[in-house]
Motif scaffolding. Sequence first.
Motif, PDB file in Angstrom:
ATOM      1  N   ASN A  69       0.838  -1.206   0.000  1.00 29.77           N
ATOM      2  CA  ASN A  69       0.000   0.000   0.000  1.00 29.77           C
ATOM      3  C   ASN A  69       0.873   1.256   0.000  1.00 29.77           C
ATOM      4  N   TYR A  70       0.280   2.367  -0.376  1.00 35.90           N
ATOM      5  CA  TYR A  70       1.043   3.624  -0.385  1.00 35.90           C
ATOM      6  C   TYR A  70       1.620   3.917   0.995  1.00 35.90           C
ATOM      7  N   VAL A  71       0.777   3.787   2.021  1.00 35.44           N
ATOM      8  CA  VAL A  71       1.251   4.042   3.372  1.00 35.44           C
ATOM      9  C   VAL A  71       1.126   2.729   4.136  1.00 35.44           C
ATOM     10  N   LEU A 128      -0.909  -0.560  -3.874  1.00 40.35           N
ATOM     11  CA  LEU A 128      -0.062  -0.321  -5.047  1.00 40.35           C
ATOM     12  C   LEU A 128      -0.160  -1.504  -6.006  1.00 40.35           C
ATOM     13  N   ALA A 129      -0.455  -2.661  -5.442  1.00 36.13           N
ATOM     14  CA  ALA A 129      -0.520  -3.899  -6.224  1.00 36.13           C
ATOM     15  C   ALA A 129      -1.217  -4.934  -5.344  1.00 36.13           C
ATOM     16  N   MET A 172      13.969 -15.983  -2.073  1.00 32.69           N
ATOM     17  CA  MET A 172      14.458 -14.656  -2.493  1.00 32.69           C
ATOM     18  C   MET A 172      14.727 -14.585  -3.989  1.00 32.69           C
ATOM     19  N   SER A 173      14.791 -15.738  -4.627  1.00 37.63           N
ATOM     20  CA  SER A 173      15.016 -15.719  -6.079  1.00 37.63           C
ATOM     21  C   SER A 173      13.711 -15.434  -6.838  1.00 37.63           C
ATOM     22  N   ASP A 233      10.755 -12.954  -7.778  1.00 41.30           N
ATOM     23  CA  ASP A 233      10.546 -11.503  -7.804  1.00 41.30           C
ATOM     24  C   ASP A 233       9.342 -11.089  -6.960  1.00 41.30           C
ATOM     25  N   GLY A 234       9.495  -9.971  -6.281  1.00 35.87           N
ATOM     26  CA  GLY A 234       8.383  -9.421  -5.499  1.00 35.87           C
ATOM     27  C   GLY A 234       8.224 -10.060  -4.129  1.00 35.87           C
ATOM     28  N   VAL A 235       9.243 -10.769  -3.665  1.00 36.05           N
ATOM     29  CA  VAL A 235       9.185 -11.435  -2.349  1.00 36.05           C
ATOM     30  C   VAL A 235       9.981 -10.608  -1.335  1.00 36.05           C
ATOM     31  N   TYR A 236       9.331 -10.221  -0.263  1.00 34.11           N
ATOM     32  CA  TYR A 236       9.975  -9.401   0.765  1.00 34.11           C
ATOM     33  C   TYR A 236      10.050 -10.169   2.081  1.00 34.11           C
ATOM     34  N   ILE A 237      11.248 -10.284   2.606  1.00 36.45           N
ATOM     35  CA  ILE A 237      11.505 -11.027   3.842  1.00 36.45           C
ATOM     36  C   ILE A 237      11.467 -10.071   5.032  1.00 36.45           C
ATOM     37  N   VAL A 289       4.403  -9.339  -3.521  1.00 36.76           N
ATOM     38  CA  VAL A 289       3.703  -8.293  -4.259  1.00 36.76           C
ATOM     39  C   VAL A 289       3.733  -8.633  -5.742  1.00 36.76           C
ATOM     40  N   ASP A 290       2.596  -8.581  -6.362  1.00 36.86           N
ATOM     41  CA  ASP A 290       2.528  -8.842  -7.804  1.00 36.86           C
ATOM     42  C   ASP A 290       1.316  -8.107  -8.379  1.00 36.86           C
ATOM     43  N   GLN A 291       1.452  -7.608  -9.591  1.00 35.30           N
ATOM     44  CA  GLN A 291       0.307  -6.929 -10.215  1.00 35.30           C
ATOM     45  C   GLN A 291      -0.825  -7.927 -10.462  1.00 35.30           C
ATOM     46  N   PRO A 303      20.074 -14.000  -4.300  1.00 32.91           N
ATOM     47  CA  PRO A 303      19.474 -13.633  -5.593  1.00 32.91           C
ATOM     48  C   PRO A 303      19.115 -12.146  -5.601  1.00 32.91           C
ATOM     49  N   TYR A 317       6.489  10.577   1.012  1.00 28.08           N
ATOM     50  CA  TYR A 317       7.216   9.816   2.034  1.00 28.08           C
ATOM     51  C   TYR A 317       8.383  10.634   2.572  1.00 28.08           C
TER      52      TYR A 317
END
Lengths: 379, 379
Positions: free
Chosen positions: A280-282, A303-304, A330-331, A333-337, A357-359, B296, B336
């Motif tokens: 999200n934006y915030v 955001l997505a 982590m390989s 895309d769009g994965v946040y740990i 996160v993915d569109q 990665p 931000y």
Amino acid sequence: MARQISDLKLGILGGGQLGRMLIQEAINYNLTTLVLDPDAEAPCKNIANKFECGSITDYDTVYNFGKKADIITIEIEKVNIEALEQLEKEGKLVFPQPRVIRLIQDKGIQKQFFKENDIPTAPFQLVHGKEDILNSIISFPYILKQRKDGYDGKGVMRINGITDIDRAFEAPSLIEELVDFEKEIAVIVARNPNGDMRTFPMVEMEFNAEANLVEFLISPSTYPENIQQKAEKIAIQIATALNITGILAVEMFITRNGDILVNELAPRPHNSGHQTIEGNYVSQFDQHLRAIFNLPLGDTRTLANSVMVNLLGEKGHDGVAKYAGLEKVMSVDGVYIHLYGKKYTKPFRKMGHVTIVDQNREKAIEKARFVQDTLKVIS
Amino acid sequence: MARQISDLKLGILGGGQLGRMLIQEAINYNLTTLVLDPDAEAPCKNIANKFECGSITDYDTVYNFGKKADIITIEIEKVNIEALEQLEKEGKLVFPQPRVIRLIQDKGIQKQFFKENDIPTAPFQLVHGKEDILNSIISFPYILKQRKDGYDGKGVMRINGITDIDRAFEAPSLIEELVDFEKEIAVIVARNPNGDMRTFPMVEMEFNAEANLVEFLISPSTYPENIQQKAEKIAIQIATALNITGILAVEMFITRNGDILVNELAPRPHNSGHQTIEGNYVSQFDQHLRAIFNLPLGDTRTLANSVMVNLLGEKGHDGVAKYAGLEKVMSVDGVYIHLYGKKYTKPFRKMGHVTIVDQNREKAIEKARFVQDTLKVIS
């Protein structure tokens, strides 16, 4: 110029992951953070400006801690309210307000509040022990909840029949009709002292049946617009009735016939809002700071698509935590740990979370399943 | 299982805002961070696991500091290379590699490296003092740059004619043909020890002429695809030739006839990548950690248009910093705030930055202009 957010000291009761993520945001505002937690190795230990090891339920400890701060908040409800009330009397800003924490601390009072304010919730009855339970008019199966100190599935049990009552809590509790729900959802609403309010888009939750913990969360929901608006309206109705300052997580059920029933409240950042950090934006953490410092509330839009997976300690593992499969996830895309800085794992302990996160919603869910299957907290 | 990122101690030379934002990301990986900085009140002071006050250019101080870490990185180039080389010899991981820092520390060697590797750059000549400058074959006006220790516009001057030479640096310098550029751009590339590389989309910069600092940055660029690809290819070519581990910011000029010339390099997180925190799937700080820990690399795509505004200390203000207009800019959606934890402001000191995210590029720029006009760091 008036005192600014960057001049103020924020005292946080509780130094767990919620405090940790709140501090990560607070850094952006030059906030000085003081944290009180009984665990000398709490997740906030190394990142608070000042970390104090002590009880958050002891009057003197909380009072003396609060005296050092300009504004006090919580990351867990189980705190000493009397000390916070005294601090409030002496002019400290305490947000959420002690009376709100007191109300939410007790699930019995919470339910009565819903009833008095026409907030839809499952029928319930307050009980004081096994005898009361035996005489209850609510029919089996039902849910028995301890009024105080329950969290993350603790203090909640399903009573299927008379024999289960032997195992019932000896503490003040409430009985609640079992809701035949289709989905658990949540809406987080923020309110600042000016009365400005903003809700985050409704999210859908999936629970781990065994641990009774949120395991998986999808944002935003794909329920029809009218259902989402109804849920957001309920969240605003509750925040207004509480006159709360800060953020409020409202957990709800959607029943099979499309009704919404409020389950419970949390007057603080909540597991159902972790995905807002990236999705999200915030974020809910930024929003909580904005609310308690009476700043303009941020843009809650997504955001997505995002999916949040809780990283729970694997069954059968007890000891120094290792994160198997970290590199593999982590390989993608769009994965946040997000690891919470806890040295030791045990079964079902919340060790971190991962946001995807993915569109594309389906892709985000697919990636989240992969993360769930691949990343394991072992010892 | 092999040692994991969460088991390792990261030593960071320099405790300024770049280190601060790196630590904000490092928290998500349970990384233990040690920071060395000569300023006892450096921005990292309160958020590093261990903050050490000491010189980053002194051999013994850097060596002894490095011994305590498992992996060492920098947030500024002006560090003691010999100590880093010794630590590397003793088996510590030092990323970027000391030889890369050595090359980039000296703008003369940097320019020679460009020449030897067919990297397009403005014609130049190395000079050793005023006499050399007087005999230079490059015609007026030109740019004179100190080879070492210049940053943020310091150590760079424009020489319009013979009389300006009186003011020339007495240190080893280089003369560079003045580039009649249309736009300054930057590409940040990351490379891990496996040799994986990923570039962030090209960004456009606008400079404050008076302070010669990046004041305004727009991501992504709207230059034609072929220009963007050319810029990204140059960044990859340089990272490959350097065999660097970590991220590398490549600042470039686009000339009026569409050529690209490389201006200079920074082998670390850079001001031209701050907007990636909110504007891209992965931030430059996360990407740097992924690169140096041989993980990665993350998805560099933009989530939306973003504009970054540097918050510089207002002229005529010297003292304890106040942020006038903070509430006004926070009332704009997608804004931000990042304050750097510096207590004192002075003219043009980098006190923070603001990122504006919007799906619409023109709106993002408009909001950024409003932030620039409204938010002032005063005393």
